[in-house]
Design a protein around this motif. Structure first.
Motif, PDB file in Angstrom:
ATOM      1  N   THR A  43       0.676  -1.160  -0.072  1.00 43.01           N
ATOM      2  CA  THR A  43       0.021  -0.029   0.039  1.00 43.01           C
ATOM      3  C   THR A  43       1.032   1.246  -0.075  1.00 43.01           C
ATOM      4  OG1 THR A  43      -1.586  -1.154   1.322  1.00 43.01           O
ATOM      5  CG2 THR A  43      -1.760   1.164   1.166  1.00 43.01           C
ATOM      6  N   GLN A  44       1.781   1.185   0.662  1.00 42.99           N
ATOM      7  CA  GLN A  44       2.704   2.144   0.672  1.00 42.99           C
ATOM      8  C   GLN A  44       3.365   2.571  -0.761  1.00 42.99           C
ATOM      9  OE1 GLN A  44       6.131   2.090   3.638  1.00 42.99           O
ATOM     10  NE2 GLN A  44       6.814   4.085   3.464  1.00 42.99           N
ATOM     11  N   SER A  45       3.960   1.647  -1.268  1.00 38.77           N
ATOM     12  CA  SER A  45       4.451   1.564  -2.518  1.00 38.77           C
ATOM     13  C   SER A  45       3.635   2.218  -3.546  1.00 38.77           C
ATOM     14  CB  SER A  45       4.764   0.221  -2.968  1.00 38.77           C
ATOM     15  OG  SER A  45       5.441   0.297  -4.260  1.00 38.77           O
ATOM     16  N   ARG A  46       2.272   1.690  -3.280  1.00 42.48           N
ATOM     17  CA  ARG A  46       1.392   2.421  -4.474  1.00 42.48           C
ATOM     18  C   ARG A  46       0.911   3.942  -4.095  1.00 42.48           C
ATOM     19  NH1 ARG A  46      -3.323  -2.380  -3.815  1.00 42.48           N
ATOM     20  NH2 ARG A  46      -2.245  -3.840  -4.737  1.00 42.48           N
ATOM     21  N   ALA A  47       1.072   4.268  -2.946  1.00 42.61           N
ATOM     22  CA  ALA A  47       0.810   5.642  -2.591  1.00 42.61           C
ATOM     23  C   ALA A  47       1.924   6.464  -2.857  1.00 42.61           C
ATOM     24  CB  ALA A  47       0.535   5.638  -0.950  1.00 42.61           C
ATOM     25  N   ARG A  48       2.908   5.953  -2.991  1.00 45.08           N
ATOM     26  CA  ARG A  48       4.304   6.980  -3.354  1.00 45.08           C
ATOM     27  C   ARG A  48       4.342   6.880  -4.636  1.00 45.08           C
ATOM     28  NH1 ARG A  48       8.273   3.292  -1.959  1.00 45.08           N
ATOM     29  NH2 ARG A  48       8.058   3.903   0.140  1.00 45.08           N
ATOM     30  N   MET A  49       3.742   5.685  -5.490  1.00 46.71           N
ATOM     31  CA  MET A  49       3.661   6.039  -6.988  1.00 46.71           C
ATOM     32  C   MET A  49       2.592   7.178  -7.333  1.00 46.71           C
ATOM     33  SD  MET A  49       6.008   4.338  -8.473  1.00 46.71           S
ATOM     34  CE  MET A  49       5.508   3.749  -9.920  1.00 46.71           C
ATOM     35  N   ALA A  50       1.648   6.889  -6.733  1.00 50.20           N
ATOM     36  CA  ALA A  50       0.392   7.808  -7.153  1.00 50.20           C
ATOM     37  C   ALA A  50       0.874   9.496  -6.570  1.00 50.20           C
ATOM     38  CB  ALA A  50      -0.816   7.570  -6.280  1.00 50.20           C
ATOM     39  N   THR A  51       1.613   9.379  -5.581  1.00 49.54           N
ATOM     40  CA  THR A  51       2.044  10.869  -5.143  1.00 49.54           C
ATOM     41  C   THR A  51       3.090  11.285  -6.162  1.00 49.54           C
ATOM     42  OG1 THR A  51       1.557  10.175  -2.720  1.00 49.54           O
ATOM     43  CG2 THR A  51       2.988  12.238  -3.492  1.00 49.54           C
ATOM     44  N   SER A  52       3.772  10.451  -6.537  1.00 52.27           N
ATOM     45  CA  SER A  52       4.915  11.056  -7.651  1.00 52.27           C
ATOM     46  C   SER A  52       4.225  11.400  -9.016  1.00 52.27           C
ATOM     47  CB  SER A  52       5.769   9.889  -7.896  1.00 52.27           C
ATOM     48  OG  SER A  52       6.730   9.519  -6.480  1.00 52.27           O
ATOM     49  N   ALA A  53       3.112  10.614  -9.446  1.00 48.29           N
ATOM     50  CA  ALA A  53       2.477  10.814 -10.569  1.00 48.29           C
ATOM     51  C   ALA A  53       1.832  12.167 -10.409  1.00 48.29           C
ATOM     52  CB  ALA A  53       1.568   9.525 -10.918  1.00 48.29           C
ATOM     53  N   VAL A  55       2.428  14.697  -8.572  1.00 48.21           N
ATOM     54  CA  VAL A  55       3.597  15.702  -8.314  1.00 48.21           C
ATOM     55  C   VAL A  55       4.140  16.190 -10.050  1.00 48.21           C
ATOM     56  CG1 VAL A  55       5.848  16.477  -7.455  1.00 48.21           C
ATOM     57  CG2 VAL A  55       3.985  15.495  -6.217  1.00 48.21           C
ATOM     58  N   LEU A  56       4.459  15.002 -10.661  1.00 54.56           N
ATOM     59  CA  LEU A  56       4.815  15.291 -11.919  1.00 54.56           C
ATOM     60  C   LEU A  56       3.923  15.981 -12.903  1.00 54.56           C
ATOM     61  CD1 LEU A  56       6.843  11.927 -12.673  1.00 54.56           C
ATOM     62  CD2 LEU A  56       7.708  14.397 -12.348  1.00 54.56           C
ATOM     63  N   LEU A  57       2.478  15.396 -12.732  1.00 48.15           N
ATOM     64  CA  LEU A  57       1.567  16.195 -13.486  1.00 48.15           C
ATOM     65  C   LEU A  57       1.266  17.630 -13.104  1.00 48.15           C
ATOM     66  CD1 LEU A  57      -1.180  15.742 -15.179  1.00 48.15           C
ATOM     67  CD2 LEU A  57      -2.331  15.311 -13.182  1.00 48.15           C
ATOM     68  N   ALA A  58       1.302  17.796 -11.991  1.00 51.72           N
ATOM     69  CA  ALA A  58       1.229  19.155 -11.172  1.00 51.72           C
ATOM     70  C   ALA A  58       2.634  19.922 -11.916  1.00 51.72           C
ATOM     71  CB  ALA A  58       1.161  19.363  -9.642  1.00 51.72           C
ATOM     72  N   ILE A  59       3.501  19.611 -11.780  1.00 51.56           N
ATOM     73  CA  ILE A  59       4.689  20.289 -12.379  1.00 51.56           C
ATOM     74  C   ILE A  59       4.391  20.441 -13.898  1.00 51.56           C
ATOM     75  CG2 ILE A  59       7.365  20.150 -13.134  1.00 51.56           C
ATOM     76  CD1 ILE A  59       7.657  18.649 -10.300  1.00 51.56           C
ATOM     77  N   GLY A  60       4.090  19.346 -14.615  1.00 46.64           N
ATOM     78  CA  GLY A  60       3.974  19.666 -16.035  1.00 46.64           C
ATOM     79  C   GLY A  60       2.895  20.691 -16.557  1.00 46.64           C
ATOM     80  N   LEU A  61       1.765  20.681 -15.709  1.00 46.43           N
ATOM     81  CA  LEU A  61       0.552  21.520 -15.920  1.00 46.43           C
ATOM     82  C   LEU A  61       1.048  22.981 -15.394  1.00 46.43           C
ATOM     83  CD1 LEU A  61      -2.506  19.780 -14.553  1.00 46.43           C
ATOM     84  CD2 LEU A  61      -2.022  20.295 -16.909  1.00 46.43           C
ATOM     85  N   GLY A  62       1.802  23.159 -14.436  1.00 46.57           N
ATOM     86  CA  GLY A  62       2.508  24.518 -14.038  1.00 46.57           C
ATOM     87  C   GLY A  62       3.114  25.037 -14.943  1.00 46.57           C
TER      88      GLY A  62
END
Length: 90
Positions: A43-53, A55-62
């Protein structure tokens, strides 16, 4: 001494059965704990992957919004008033 020996002979079979059941309970708890730990890590691994995705989406949109704002700011002609001159040119 005879009373202690008699008590031990009566209690020992029940105690042995109790200790066997206690050993089974300990083994079951160990198995359940290992399964829970594995599930928590997954579950922690999935949460880390979702959070990373995200963050990358937010950086890209910004970055996209910043780029579009900059391009639009420098390519849009600005009105200069009626005469086309600025205040200092008058």
């Amino acid at each position: 001494m005879a009373a202690t020996l008699a008590l031990m002979t009566r209690v020992a079979p029940g105690e042995n059965a109790w200790r066997a059941k206690l050993g089974e309970l300990i083994a079951l708890q160990t198995t359940l704990n290992a399964q829970a730990a594995a599930l928590a890590e997954q579950t922690q691994s999935r949460a880390r992957m979702a959070t990373s995705a995200l963050v990358l989406l937010a950086i890209g949109l910004g970055a996209l919004i910043a780029w579009r704002t900059t391009v639009q700011h420098y390519t849009t002609p600005r009105p200069r008033g009626r005469s086309g001159r600025t205040y200092r040119q008058r």
